[in-house]
Every structure is written in C-alpha cells, then in structure tokens.
Design a protein around this motif. Structure first.
Motif, PDB file in Angstrom:
ATOM      1  N   VAL A   1       0.740  -1.484   0.236  1.00 31.67           N
ATOM      2  CA  VAL A   1       0.109  -0.646   0.205  1.00 31.67           C
ATOM      3  C   VAL A   1       1.173   1.908  -0.060  1.00 31.67           C
ATOM      4  N   LEU A   2       2.322   0.999   0.830  1.00 28.85           N
ATOM      5  CA  LEU A   2       2.556   2.526   1.043  1.00 28.85           C
ATOM      6  C   LEU A   2       3.701   2.795  -0.431  1.00 28.85           C
ATOM      7  N   LEU A   3       3.943   1.738  -1.183  1.00 32.00           N
ATOM      8  CA  LEU A   3       4.130   1.747  -2.879  1.00 32.00           C
ATOM      9  C   LEU A   3       3.389   2.149  -2.905  1.00 32.00           C
ATOM     10  N   ILE A   4       2.059   1.620  -3.688  1.00 31.22           N
ATOM     11  CA  ILE A   4       1.179   2.447  -4.251  1.00 31.22           C
ATOM     12  C   ILE A   4       1.042   4.107  -3.835  1.00 31.22           C
ATOM     13  N   ILE A   5       1.060   4.185  -2.826  1.00 31.87           N
ATOM     14  CA  ILE A   5       0.333   5.109  -2.384  1.00 31.87           C
ATOM     15  C   ILE A   5       2.148   6.532  -3.141  1.00 31.87           C
ATOM     16  N   ALA A   6       3.191   6.329  -2.722  1.00 34.02           N
ATOM     17  CA  ALA A   6       5.019   6.923  -3.274  1.00 34.02           C
ATOM     18  C   ALA A   6       4.112   7.125  -4.853  1.00 34.02           C
ATOM     19  N   VAL A   7       4.023   5.442  -5.482  1.00 34.86           N
ATOM     20  CA  VAL A   7       3.881   6.200  -7.142  1.00 34.86           C
ATOM     21  C   VAL A   7       3.128   7.023  -7.387  1.00 34.86           C
ATOM     22  N   VAL A   8       1.920   6.960  -7.138  1.00 37.98           N
ATOM     23  CA  VAL A   8       0.367   7.697  -6.675  1.00 37.98           C
ATOM     24  C   VAL A   8       1.215   9.015  -7.041  1.00 37.98           C
TER      25      VAL A   8
ATOM     26  N   LEU B   1       3.756  14.896 -24.899  1.00 33.03           N
ATOM     27  CA  LEU B   1       4.485  13.701 -24.844  1.00 33.03           C
ATOM     28  C   LEU B   1       5.022  13.174 -23.708  1.00 33.03           C
ATOM     29  N   TRP B   2       5.720  14.318 -22.636  1.00 33.57           N
ATOM     30  CA  TRP B   2       5.994  13.973 -21.364  1.00 33.57           C
ATOM     31  C   TRP B   2       4.741  13.598 -21.404  1.00 33.57           C
ATOM     32  N   ALA B   3       3.891  14.659 -21.407  1.00 33.82           N
ATOM     33  CA  ALA B   3       2.636  14.344 -20.171  1.00 33.82           C
ATOM     34  C   ALA B   3       2.064  12.731 -20.233  1.00 33.82           C
ATOM     35  N   PHE B   4       1.734  12.610 -21.846  1.00 30.29           N
ATOM     36  CA  PHE B   4       1.347  10.996 -21.979  1.00 30.29           C
ATOM     37  C   PHE B   4       1.973  10.427 -20.827  1.00 30.29           C
ATOM     38  N   ALA B   5       3.705   9.768 -21.627  1.00 32.45           N
ATOM     39  CA  ALA B   5       4.375   9.208 -20.608  1.00 32.45           C
ATOM     40  C   ALA B   5       4.335   8.978 -19.214  1.00 32.45           C
ATOM     41  N   VAL B   6       4.090  10.705 -18.800  1.00 30.13           N
ATOM     42  CA  VAL B   6       4.099  10.308 -16.955  1.00 30.13           C
ATOM     43  C   VAL B   6       2.643   9.966 -17.156  1.00 30.13           C
ATOM     44  N   ILE B   7       1.796  10.406 -17.419  1.00 30.73           N
ATOM     45  CA  ILE B   7       0.791   9.527 -16.774  1.00 30.73           C
ATOM     46  C   ILE B   7       0.184   7.474 -17.334  1.00 30.73           C
ATOM     47  N   CYS B   8       0.679   7.997 -18.319  1.00 29.99           N
ATOM     48  CA  CYS B   8       0.293   6.405 -19.016  1.00 29.99           C
ATOM     49  C   CYS B   8       1.863   5.242 -18.759  1.00 29.99           C
TER      50      CYS B   8
ATOM     51  N   PRO C   1       3.617   4.042 -15.464  1.00 25.44           N
ATOM     52  CA  PRO C   1       3.415   4.508 -14.497  1.00 25.44           C
ATOM     53  C   PRO C   1       4.976   4.974 -13.383  1.00 25.44           C
ATOM     54  N   VAL C   2       5.600   3.755 -13.724  1.00 26.14           N
ATOM     55  CA  VAL C   2       6.654   4.313 -12.800  1.00 26.14           C
ATOM     56  C   VAL C   2       8.066   4.809 -13.491  1.00 26.14           C
ATOM     57  N   ILE C   3       8.240   4.694 -14.378  1.00 34.92           N
ATOM     58  CA  ILE C   3       9.620   4.792 -15.351  1.00 34.92           C
ATOM     59  C   ILE C   3       8.802   6.307 -16.086  1.00 34.92           C
ATOM     60  N   GLY C   4       7.948   6.260 -16.529  1.00 31.66           N
ATOM     61  CA  GLY C   4       7.752   8.469 -17.189  1.00 31.66           C
ATOM     62  C   GLY C   4       7.773   8.774 -15.456  1.00 31.66           C
ATOM     63  N   PRO C   5       7.588   9.463 -14.305  1.00 33.35           N
ATOM     64  CA  PRO C   5       7.310  10.281 -13.526  1.00 33.35           C
ATOM     65  C   PRO C   5       9.139  10.099 -13.273  1.00 33.35           C
ATOM     66  N   ILE C   6       9.846   9.133 -13.818  1.00 33.27           N
ATOM     67  CA  ILE C   6      11.162   9.039 -13.373  1.00 33.27           C
ATOM     68  C   ILE C   6      11.885   9.590 -14.209  1.00 33.27           C
ATOM     69  N   SER C   7      12.107   8.647 -15.485  1.00 32.90           N
ATOM     70  CA  SER C   7      12.383   9.353 -16.782  1.00 32.90           C
ATOM     71  C   SER C   7      12.587  11.148 -17.287  1.00 32.90           C
ATOM     72  N   TRP C   8      10.827  11.981 -16.534  1.00 35.65           N
ATOM     73  CA  TRP C   8      11.069  13.346 -16.058  1.00 35.65           C
ATOM     74  C   TRP C   8      11.482  14.299 -15.891  1.00 35.65           C
ATOM     75  N   LEU C   9      11.583  13.193 -14.395  1.00 42.44           N
ATOM     76  CA  LEU C   9      12.772  14.323 -13.386  1.00 42.44           C
ATOM     77  C   LEU C   9      13.837  14.433 -13.839  1.00 42.44           C
ATOM     78  N   PHE C  10      14.585  13.146 -14.390  1.00 43.11           N
ATOM     79  CA  PHE C  10      16.001  13.182 -14.727  1.00 43.11           C
ATOM     80  C   PHE C  10      16.004  13.635 -16.278  1.00 43.11           C
ATOM     81  N   LEU C  11      15.186  13.370 -17.131  1.00 39.38           N
ATOM     82  CA  LEU C  11      15.546  13.884 -18.245  1.00 39.38           C
ATOM     83  C   LEU C  11      14.547  14.278 -19.228  1.00 39.38           C
ATOM     84  N   GLY C  12      13.272  15.145 -18.607  1.00 41.30           N
ATOM     85  CA  GLY C  12      12.670  16.205 -18.953  1.00 41.30           C
ATOM     86  C   GLY C  12      12.475  17.047 -18.713  1.00 41.30           C
ATOM     87  N   ARG C  13      12.760  17.222 -17.363  1.00 44.17           N
ATOM     88  CA  ARG C  13      13.050  19.470 -16.888  1.00 44.17           C
ATOM     89  C   ARG C  13      12.987  19.545 -17.652  1.00 44.17           C
TER      90      ARG C  13
END
Length: 83
Positions: A4-11, A36-43, A45-57
């Motif tokens: 549950v904590l892992l799911i909450i952290a991902v959300v 495309l970043w918005a699509f990747a972050v939403i669709c 789950p974990v790789i999209g947001p992490i990619s945004w933080l390191f590659l897209g900001r």
C-alpha cells in the motif's frame, strides 16, 4: 502494508510530475514535446515520472543581472570628492 505504501508513493510521484509538466508552460522542455511528456508520465507508471525528473525537466536559465549603481561607500570617485 508495504504494498500500500509503495502504491501511494507511485501515485504521489505521478501526481507531482503531472503538475510539474503542466506548470512547465513557457519553459523549454528537454528531449520531447510537453504533451508527450504528459502522456508518458500518466501512462507509464514508474518509468514515466522518473524519466521526467531526470531527462525532461526544463533547465533553469541563469539570468545575468544588469550592473547596478554602486553604493556611495564603494564608489571611489565619490569618496575622493569628500576630501
């Protein structure tokens, strides 16, 4: 419980990244268009947001401030005129 904590952290990470992508309007986003970043972050789950933080900001642009007037005690010409 750990699941549950892992799911909450991902959300929470996904929500944070979606808000950050939405607020990046007016900045130059790296690697891909903003939609495309918005699509990747939403669709993706974990790789999209992490990619945004390191590659897209957006990179912060350093602004150089224009030279300002010196304070009277730093201006040598002013100090010479006091004598």
């Amino acid at each position: 419980m750990p699941r549950v904590l892992l799911i909450i952290a991902v959300v929470m990470l996904t929500v944070y990244c979606v808000v950050e992508v939405a607020q990046s309007r007016g900045y130059r986003v790296r690697s891909m268009p903003r939609w495309l970043w918005a699509f990747a972050v939403i669709c993706v789950p974990v790789i999209g947001p992490i990619s945004w933080l390191f590659l897209g900001r957006p990179v912060k642009e350093t602004r150089q401030l224009p030279p300002t007037a010196k304070a009277p005690d730093d201006d040598e010409d002013f100090l010479r005129g006091l004598r």
